[in-house]
Design a protein around this motif. Structure first.
Motif, PDB file in Angstrom:
ATOM      1  N   MET A 155     -11.743  22.057  32.850  1.00 36.54           N
ATOM      2  CA  MET A 155     -10.996  21.908  34.060  1.00 36.54           C
ATOM      3  C   MET A 155     -10.724  20.339  33.807  1.00 36.54           C
ATOM      4  O   MET A 155      -9.516  19.667  34.073  1.00 36.54           O
ATOM      5  CB  MET A 155     -10.600  22.549  34.662  1.00 36.54           C
ATOM      6  N   ALA A 156     -11.926  19.662  34.990  1.00 37.01           N
ATOM      7  CA  ALA A 156     -11.617  18.394  34.795  1.00 37.01           C
ATOM      8  C   ALA A 156     -11.695  17.677  33.566  1.00 37.01           C
ATOM      9  O   ALA A 156     -10.572  16.172  33.526  1.00 37.01           O
ATOM     10  CB  ALA A 156     -13.085  17.998  35.329  1.00 37.01           C
ATOM     11  N   GLU A 188     -12.590   8.269  37.532  1.00 35.84           N
ATOM     12  CA  GLU A 188     -13.952   8.843  37.344  1.00 35.84           C
ATOM     13  C   GLU A 188     -14.018  10.057  38.500  1.00 35.84           C
ATOM     14  O   GLU A 188     -12.411  10.049  39.497  1.00 35.84           O
ATOM     15  CB  GLU A 188     -15.274   7.725  38.838  1.00 35.84           C
ATOM     16  N   ALA A 189     -14.739  10.825  38.149  1.00 35.96           N
ATOM     17  CA  ALA A 189     -15.292  11.693  39.058  1.00 35.96           C
ATOM     18  C   ALA A 189     -15.907  11.808  39.923  1.00 35.96           C
ATOM     19  O   ALA A 189     -17.323  11.052  39.990  1.00 35.96           O
ATOM     20  CB  ALA A 189     -15.785  13.579  37.689  1.00 35.96           C
ATOM     21  N   TYR A 190     -15.971  12.442  41.274  1.00 35.99           N
ATOM     22  CA  TYR A 190     -16.598  12.839  42.638  1.00 35.99           C
ATOM     23  C   TYR A 190     -16.460  14.218  42.964  1.00 35.99           C
ATOM     24  O   TYR A 190     -15.557  15.279  43.382  1.00 35.99           O
ATOM     25  CB  TYR A 190     -15.861  11.854  43.807  1.00 35.99           C
ATOM     26  N   HIS A 191     -17.701  14.159  43.930  1.00 35.26           N
ATOM     27  CA  HIS A 191     -18.301  16.411  44.342  1.00 35.26           C
ATOM     28  C   HIS A 191     -17.918  15.782  45.560  1.00 35.26           C
ATOM     29  O   HIS A 191     -19.563  16.011  45.729  1.00 35.26           O
ATOM     30  CB  HIS A 191     -18.676  16.850  42.725  1.00 35.26           C
ATOM     31  N   ARG A 229      -8.198  14.931  33.437  1.00 35.75           N
ATOM     32  CA  ARG A 229      -8.649  13.034  33.021  1.00 35.75           C
ATOM     33  C   ARG A 229      -7.622  12.677  32.315  1.00 35.75           C
ATOM     34  O   ARG A 229      -6.934  11.967  32.151  1.00 35.75           O
ATOM     35  CB  ARG A 229     -10.228  13.345  32.373  1.00 35.75           C
ATOM     36  N   SER A 230      -7.918  14.073  31.188  1.00 39.25           N
ATOM     37  CA  SER A 230      -6.215  13.308  29.745  1.00 39.25           C
ATOM     38  C   SER A 230      -4.940  13.585  30.628  1.00 39.25           C
ATOM     39  O   SER A 230      -3.935  12.454  30.205  1.00 39.25           O
ATOM     40  CB  SER A 230      -5.911  14.987  28.849  1.00 39.25           C
ATOM     41  N   VAL A 231      -4.776  14.086  31.769  1.00 37.22           N
ATOM     42  CA  VAL A 231      -2.969  13.709  31.751  1.00 37.22           C
ATOM     43  C   VAL A 231      -3.231  12.654  32.781  1.00 37.22           C
ATOM     44  O   VAL A 231      -2.107  11.769  32.905  1.00 37.22           O
ATOM     45  CB  VAL A 231      -2.786  15.013  33.058  1.00 37.22           C
ATOM     46  N   THR A 238     -13.727  18.895  42.341  1.00 29.10           N
ATOM     47  CA  THR A 238     -13.440  17.747  41.809  1.00 29.10           C
ATOM     48  C   THR A 238     -12.691  16.320  41.494  1.00 29.10           C
ATOM     49  O   THR A 238     -11.565  17.076  41.804  1.00 29.10           O
ATOM     50  CB  THR A 238     -13.649  18.071  39.816  1.00 29.10           C
ATOM     51  N   ALA A 239     -13.101  16.001  42.289  1.00 29.47           N
ATOM     52  CA  ALA A 239     -11.783  14.637  43.101  1.00 29.47           C
ATOM     53  C   ALA A 239     -11.991  13.862  41.514  1.00 29.47           C
ATOM     54  O   ALA A 239     -12.522  13.009  41.519  1.00 29.47           O
ATOM     55  CB  ALA A 239     -12.120  14.304  44.475  1.00 29.47           C
TER      56      ALA A 239
END
Length: 299
Positions: free
Chosen positions: A84-85, A275-278, A89-91, A240-241
């Motif tokens: 999903m993440a 970048e991903a943040y949890h 990210r692709s979007v 996930t942000a």
């Protein structure tokens, strides 16, 4: 031209006669238009109000069934969450006016900046582009996350568009989605722990949790299974942000010197990356550390 004009020449400049099909096309500025053009008047104007954040939220369609048939791990499948993440990210990489995306479970929300003019701010264009890019990416990257599990049929995602005029409205929306993540994940964690470790049936586990508050659920996990919910993965508890950040990248470049010799030179450049943040996005700290996400309310 087969459908345009039929010209007759008889020793003088030809005179052209329109064929019946050509008569369908009329033009006042050399651009062909047909008499059927009027049907465009039935289209609804769905231009999003200016100076508002545009949020496109996607939800998996019948994903309970999809998860069962593709053998998702209970209560959380890191492969599915990673996919999903990756799709989100692709979007974002395709639509760079998205300033933040937040996802949990089978949903993802994409926030377009207030000043965005992508697709002339048409809601239908924005929603369908996000949905199609996300869905195709989900299928495209499936094997990267589910190596041994074949994709049995194409997944579906529905979407909606909502406008938020202020930073507070937008933050409250994202806070609502993260609060929903916490509520659902706590319930699912206790539920599947009772089933998988406690030996209860799904019906028994559901009955056991009826009317239970968050404190009661935490107590069941801790006292019966020695599980501290706060130690569970932040990915599962917080979601996930995804945001844009600048990162310095150093690459080696082959350079020709004045004496015609070649030498490897280290070159550092700054690039924007997703970048991903949890983490907690309800409190102020996240927004203070990333002030570029929100635009000034006074603009």
């Amino acid at each position: 031209m087969l459908i345009g004009t039929a010209c007759r020449f008889g020793g003088r400049v030809g005179s052209c006669v329109l064929t019946p099909l050509a008569r369908l096309f009329v033009s006042s500025s050399n651009m062909a238009k047909s008499k059927f053009e009027y049907v465009r008047n039935f289209e609804t104007d769905d231009t999003c109000l200016r100076n508002c954040y545009i949020v496109v939220r996607l939800d998996g369609r019948n994903f309970h069934k999809f998860a069962e048939q593709h053998k998702f791990t209970k209560p959380n499948d890191n492969r599915a969450l990673g996919l999903m993440a990756r799709s989100a990210r692709s979007v974002m990489e395709e639509l760079e006016d998205i300033v933040i995306a937040y996802g949990q479970s089978d949903e993802f929300s994409f926030v377009f900046k207030r000043t965005s003019t992508w697709f002339k701010r048409r809601a239908s264009k924005l929603m369908t582009h996000v949905a199609s890019q996300f869905s195709s990416s989900y299928v495209f990257y499936w094997k990267e996350f589910f190596e041994e599990q074949p994709l049995l049929y194409p997944p579906g995602f529905d979407g909606r568009v909502v406008l938020y005029p202020s930073n507070r409205n937008l933050r409250d929306y994202l806070s609502w989605r993260q609060a929903d993540c916490h509520i659902n994940n706590l319930y699912n964690t206790v539920f599947w722990t009772l089933v998988l470790k406690g030996g209860l049936t799904t019906t028994q586990a559901e009955d056991r949790l009826k009317g239970k508050l968050a404190a009661d659920k935490n107590e069941i996990l801790f006292s019966e299974f020695d599980i501290n919910y706060n130690n569970e993965s932040a990915l599962h508890r917080k979601g996930t942000a995804l945001i844009w950040e600048k990162r310095d990248e150093t690459v080696t470049k082959r350079t020709k010197l004045p004496n015609k010799e070649e030498k490897d030179v280290a070159v550092t450049r700054s690039r924007r990356r997703v970048e991903a943040y949890h983490c907690d996005i309800i409190a102020d700290q996240f927004w203070e550390e990333h002030p570029d996400i929100l635009e000034d309310d006074n603009c």
